[in-house]
Write a protein that holds these residues in place. Sequence first.
Motif, PDB file in Angstrom:
ATOM      1  N   ILE A   5       0.847  -1.199   0.000  1.00 32.63           N
ATOM      2  CA  ILE A   5       0.000   0.000   0.000  1.00 32.63           C
ATOM      3  C   ILE A   5       0.882   1.248   0.000  1.00 32.63           C
ATOM      4  O   ILE A   5       0.614   2.213  -0.725  1.00 32.63           O
ATOM      5  CB  ILE A   5      -0.967  -0.015   1.208  1.00 32.63           C
ATOM      6  N   VAL A   6       1.960   1.203   0.778  1.00 28.24           N
ATOM      7  CA  VAL A   6       2.881   2.343   0.809  1.00 28.24           C
ATOM      8  C   VAL A   6       3.493   2.546  -0.580  1.00 28.24           C
ATOM      9  O   VAL A   6       3.576   3.674  -1.079  1.00 28.24           O
ATOM     10  CB  VAL A   6       3.978   2.138   1.883  1.00 28.24           C
ATOM     11  N   HIS A   7       3.900   1.446  -1.214  1.00 24.78           N
ATOM     12  CA  HIS A   7       4.443   1.549  -2.567  1.00 24.78           C
ATOM     13  C   HIS A   7       3.425   2.176  -3.517  1.00 24.78           C
ATOM     14  O   HIS A   7       3.747   3.036  -4.323  1.00 24.78           O
ATOM     15  CB  HIS A   7       4.830   0.168  -3.110  1.00 24.78           C
ATOM     16  N   LEU A   8       2.197   1.699  -3.382  1.00 24.69           N
ATOM     17  CA  LEU A   8       1.124   2.194  -4.259  1.00 24.69           C
ATOM     18  C   LEU A   8       0.919   3.691  -4.050  1.00 24.69           C
ATOM     19  O   LEU A   8       0.767   4.451  -5.008  1.00 24.69           O
ATOM     20  CB  LEU A   8      -0.164   1.429  -3.928  1.00 24.69           C
ATOM     21  N   PHE A   9       0.979   4.094  -2.782  1.00 24.45           N
ATOM     22  CA  PHE A   9       0.814   5.518  -2.510  1.00 24.45           C
ATOM     23  C   PHE A   9       1.964   6.318  -3.126  1.00 24.45           C
ATOM     24  O   PHE A   9       1.760   7.398  -3.674  1.00 24.45           O
ATOM     25  CB  PHE A   9       0.731   5.772  -1.001  1.00 24.45           C
ATOM     26  N   PHE A  12       1.210   6.806  -6.730  1.00 23.42           N
ATOM     27  CA  PHE A  12       0.203   7.846  -6.982  1.00 23.42           C
ATOM     28  C   PHE A  12       0.768   9.241  -6.720  1.00 23.42           C
ATOM     29  O   PHE A  12       0.445  10.192  -7.435  1.00 23.42           O
ATOM     30  CB  PHE A  12      -1.053   7.606  -6.145  1.00 23.42           C
ATOM     31  N   THR A  13       1.616   9.352  -5.716  1.00 19.59           N
ATOM     32  CA  THR A  13       2.250  10.645  -5.457  1.00 19.59           C
ATOM     33  C   THR A  13       3.040  11.088  -6.686  1.00 19.59           C
ATOM     34  O   THR A  13       2.961  12.234  -7.129  1.00 19.59           O
ATOM     35  CB  THR A  13       3.185  10.558  -4.233  1.00 19.59           C
ATOM     36  N   LEU A  15       2.562  10.057  -9.801  1.00 22.57           N
ATOM     37  CA  LEU A  15       1.633  10.369 -10.899  1.00 22.57           C
ATOM     38  C   LEU A  15       1.015  11.756 -10.713  1.00 22.57           C
ATOM     39  O   LEU A  15       0.874  12.527 -11.671  1.00 22.57           O
ATOM     40  CB  LEU A  15       0.522   9.312 -10.972  1.00 22.57           C
ATOM     41  N   PHE A  16       0.642  12.085  -9.475  1.00 23.31           N
ATOM     42  CA  PHE A  16       0.034  13.394  -9.226  1.00 23.31           C
ATOM     43  C   PHE A  16       1.065  14.508  -9.436  1.00 23.31           C
ATOM     44  O   PHE A  16       0.723  15.606  -9.880  1.00 23.31           O
ATOM     45  CB  PHE A  16      -0.558  13.455  -7.806  1.00 23.31           C
ATOM     46  N   VAL A  18       3.337  14.384 -11.657  1.00 25.92           N
ATOM     47  CA  VAL A  18       3.349  14.564 -13.116  1.00 25.92           C
ATOM     48  C   VAL A  18       2.209  15.497 -13.540  1.00 25.92           C
ATOM     49  O   VAL A  18       2.379  16.363 -14.403  1.00 25.92           O
ATOM     50  CB  VAL A  18       3.238  13.193 -13.834  1.00 25.92           C
ATOM     51  N   LEU A  19       1.054  15.346 -12.889  1.00 31.17           N
ATOM     52  CA  LEU A  19      -0.080  16.227 -13.219  1.00 31.17           C
ATOM     53  C   LEU A  19       0.283  17.684 -12.951  1.00 31.17           C
ATOM     54  O   LEU A  19      -0.018  18.566 -13.760  1.00 31.17           O
ATOM     55  CB  LEU A  19      -1.309  15.850 -12.385  1.00 31.17           C
ATOM     56  N   VAL A  20       0.924  17.922 -11.816  1.00 31.38           N
ATOM     57  CA  VAL A  20       1.296  19.305 -11.481  1.00 31.38           C
ATOM     58  C   VAL A  20       2.342  19.819 -12.473  1.00 31.38           C
ATOM     59  O   VAL A  20       2.278  20.960 -12.918  1.00 31.38           O
ATOM     60  CB  VAL A  20       1.800  19.396 -10.023  1.00 31.38           C
ATOM     61  N   PHE A  22       2.733  18.916 -15.591  1.00 28.58           N
ATOM     62  CA  PHE A  22       2.087  19.227 -16.873  1.00 28.58           C
ATOM     63  C   PHE A  22       1.212  20.469 -16.771  1.00 28.58           C
ATOM     64  O   PHE A  22       1.138  21.257 -17.713  1.00 28.58           O
ATOM     65  CB  PHE A  22       1.288  18.027 -17.388  1.00 28.58           C
ATOM     66  N   THR A  23       0.559  20.643 -15.627  1.00 25.66           N
ATOM     67  CA  THR A  23      -0.229  21.872 -15.462  1.00 25.66           C
ATOM     68  C   THR A  23       0.698  23.086 -15.536  1.00 25.66           C
ATOM     69  O   THR A  23       0.378  24.080 -16.188  1.00 25.66           O
ATOM     70  CB  THR A  23      -0.978  21.856 -14.117  1.00 25.66           C
ATOM     71  N   SER A  24       1.873  22.976 -14.894  1.00 27.75           N
ATOM     72  CA  SER A  24       2.836  24.089 -14.962  1.00 27.75           C
ATOM     73  C   SER A  24       3.263  24.328 -16.399  1.00 27.75           C
ATOM     74  O   SER A  24       3.422  25.462 -16.833  1.00 27.75           O
ATOM     75  CB  SER A  24       4.091  23.795 -14.155  1.00 27.75           C
TER      76      SER A  24
ATOM     77  N   GLN B 291      -5.806  26.816 -19.864  1.00 28.12           N
ATOM     78  CA  GLN B 291      -4.781  26.742 -18.823  1.00 28.12           C
ATOM     79  C   GLN B 291      -3.719  27.822 -19.048  1.00 28.12           C
ATOM     80  O   GLN B 291      -3.250  28.448 -18.092  1.00 28.12           O
ATOM     81  CB  GLN B 291      -4.146  25.362 -18.806  1.00 28.12           C
ATOM     82  N   LEU B 333      -2.154  28.031 -11.616  1.00 31.81           N
ATOM     83  CA  LEU B 333      -1.371  26.839 -11.273  1.00 31.81           C
ATOM     84  C   LEU B 333      -1.454  26.564  -9.779  1.00 31.81           C
ATOM     85  O   LEU B 333      -1.571  25.423  -9.346  1.00 31.81           O
ATOM     86  CB  LEU B 333       0.087  27.065 -11.695  1.00 31.81           C
ATOM     87  N   LEU B 344      -4.667  14.169  -3.438  1.00 29.87           N
ATOM     88  CA  LEU B 344      -3.576  13.320  -2.945  1.00 29.87           C
ATOM     89  C   LEU B 344      -3.762  13.038  -1.443  1.00 29.87           C
ATOM     90  O   LEU B 344      -3.543  11.917  -0.986  1.00 29.87           O
ATOM     91  CB  LEU B 344      -2.228  14.003  -3.195  1.00 29.87           C
ATOM     92  N   PHE B 351      -5.627   5.276   1.931  1.00 28.48           N
ATOM     93  CA  PHE B 351      -4.651   4.201   2.118  1.00 28.48           C
ATOM     94  C   PHE B 351      -4.363   3.978   3.608  1.00 28.48           C
ATOM     95  O   PHE B 351      -4.083   2.872   4.039  1.00 28.48           O
ATOM     96  CB  PHE B 351      -3.359   4.516   1.358  1.00 28.48           C
TER      97      PHE B 351
END
Lengths: 489, 434
Positions: A5-9, A12-13, A15-16, A18-20, A22-24, B291, B333, B344, B351
């Motif tokens: 679960i820690v690995h999975l988190f 996701f951290t 991946l998120f 990456v979202l920030v 790309f938003t930048s 954006q 942003l 998150l 979790f």
Amino acid sequence: MNRSIVHLFGLFTLLFAVLVVFTSRWAVLEAESLEDNIANRRPLLEQQRIPRGLILARDGTVMADSRRLGTRETRRFVRRYPTDSLFSHAIGYSFIDRGQSGLEQSHNDELVGKGNELATIVDELSGAREGDNLRTTLDPKAQEAARRALGGRRGSVVAIEPDTGRVRAMVSVPDFDPNAVPEGFNQLNADASSPLFNRATQARYPPGSTFKVVTAAAALDSGDFTPETAVSGKNNKPISAVPLQNFEGAEFGQVTLTEALTKSINTAWAEVGERLGDSTMLRYMRRFGFGSEPPVDLPRNQLAPSGIYGEDGLLDASDDIDIGRVSIGQERLQVTPLQMAMVASTIANEGTLMAPVFAERTIAPDGRVTDRYRPDRVRRVMGADAARGLTRMMTSVVEEGSGTAAQLQGVRVAGKTGTAERGAGVNQAWFVAFAPVGNPKIALAVTVEQASGTGGEIAAPIARRVLQVILGTRGGGGSGSGPAASGGF
Amino acid sequence: MASARLRELFLLIPVALLVTAGFAAVLLSRTDEVNELSLTYGAAFLGLCVFAHFFIRARLPDADPYLFPLAALLAAFGLVMIYRIDEELARQQAQWFVIGLALFCATVGLLRDHRSLERLRYTIAAASIVLLFMPRLPGIGGQVNGAYLAINLGPVEFQPAEFAKIGIIIFLASYLAETRDVLVRGRVPRLSLKHFGPLLVIWGAAMLLLVFIRDLGSSLMFFGGFLALLYVATSRLSIVAAGAGMFAAGAYFFASTVGHVQDRVSIWLDPFRPKVVEDEGYQIAQSLFAQADGGLFGTGFGRALLDLPGGGKILPAADTDLIYSLIVNEVGLFGATAVVLACLLFTARGFKVAMLARDGFSKLLAAGLTAVFAIQVFVIVGGVTRVIPLTGVTLPFVSYGGSSIVANMVLLALLLIVSQDARRDTVAKRGGVA
């Protein structure tokens, strides 16, 4: 399982993050290029919500204003042109689905109030952004006179103040009503007479004998010639090994340069050009502004450079050029009316070229002057003495040569005619001039397409009427109507 | 107990402030004056949240104190954005929020023990699969933008995938809780079809989804949730990698054969080609333009360009799929990063619930529900920011949409139920301090 679960988190951290990232990327790093993307209509739509500033003539006449449409939510402003087609090419238009042209395009930033960064921030905070008004140098009376004088014939008139470069009139016929652009754009665009095309700045015409003043400027300023230097006016003189004819095969003996200009003797000026040589001629042409777009406050895509055009564009000294024929405005020489007005203006301003300019000042909605456009000196093209000598020669053209139709009562005019044959009995008629001699207030270039007469017959009378209105004088030379009896070429 | 719930209550205050300030900003940008309406909205939203808080206090006293305020924060943010787009939509969304809250309460009220769901797993799985394929049924289903995602039940449009995702996770959690021992210990070649079979079925279902629903987004969501659960259950990267490889192979195969998927991918790679940008690429291009318009701090609530002069919106689906783009546009942003961070944090708390849970099913259920939430966020935000091809799923709690809000409230209820179960004894042991 908890470790997974820690690995999975962790995943996701990542991946998120990456979202920030790309938003930048879109919101900040690549924002500018996205805003410039041609598919992005936002900038135009945003500007539509700003009341665009007025465009005013020299005398305060409103040439463009904004009409408010819609309610608060859908508030937008649409351009309106109270002077209809009078200033069509100079002012241009600005419509959301048709884009922009003319001064509307080149002074867009000021008209939407983007000129001053600090003011922009203040306006953003107060929520009310308004564009600045643009006061131009255009003179409705001169413009109207020029348009009326052209009388519907295709052609152009450009009038410039020699000492400041301020454009007083810029007419291109046929013109269009900018108010009709939103609905009628496709029709205007498809029109075979090209009404949207600004002949004053975009049309490349053979200049004919008006170009001899450029040759004369090079001759006098180089120091090898004076207005009294004798040259041969013999007909059928070989130029680049091919015999050259004078107008109507006229035969002349030894003539002074002044006589050669007054009577517009081709063979004499071709000889002058050959003696000066390619590099000297091309150097003076460049100084007058040939070979590049004029430094005027119009959009670059609405300007054409003047010069010698080969199949692949402008030629230079490395190309094979018949400089003798260039010197009399033949060969592959092509010029815009604006360029020829700049030539006349430079000579009038004792040899100094001023940048042509339409903008005089910008004024904030509260009346504050936000910017003044000071006269901008481009360069010294020729010495003052040479310019004064050339002025005397051009005065002789109007007083006793081919340009007598441009004479004014009590005001001495300097000028030069031009007639480029474009077919049997069809000419490109030209006249460049400035006045009053001694203290020139205005310089202009006039051209008429597909004229049945010479520059002296067709273009000089048009110049006379425009000069008359701008200088506030009455016509002279015994011609109230039609070309003068002695009308030359 | 008191401490956890008190924390929850306090955390709702910034949420209420946000919603009040947001509405005030939107109203201000419209009328240059704040009327009492913005305060009414804030007060009503706070009232609802406080009601939910007291309900949780009564029924789930030991449950995680952060999950509900985070969900409320996202919902509040969404409500402000939707209000900014269309007042009527915001009213409807608020109604859906009330219905979602009712279903939340019903779930908590009826489901005394979430382990009872294990017994129903095949029923739930079957129901979920039926739900998923319903949009293909003639009469009630229909195609939107090339994908089959919604069904029409009279006046209500219903997106079954939102509910199916919960059902599938329940089934997978229960199934894996039972078979994980075999999967963990068994050597891959020795695993019988009996154990591997259902996994193949899941893979097949995801592929079928891709073909029949024609939506890469939801099949990515389901299969991603499945892989996440598989990893949590087995800790075996080999199995997960095999699964991911199979999905990728399948997706690649369909991407090169199924026109719709193929188009999505080529639009993703270059949305600015002439013609494409006015047609299939319009959504993603407008998303990026919006954006870019936002920049670091955004234009402010209610200030972004949205309405076209001739009617219509420049940013399509601004209330649903592309709501994140509008958020970047209006709060920049920084604001958008805050939204991603809130998601998150929600994932982290989810979790945490899974880690505290003591039995396999509870752990897998909480981890699965959380993973599917996080994947959904990634799929839609990644879609509108061109990390992956844009597909139509909602941003949980934020986007407009009854199905989305209601389903995510149920998801929240399940997480809290598991949390209550996990923390009850811990809290008791530690003497009432969480």
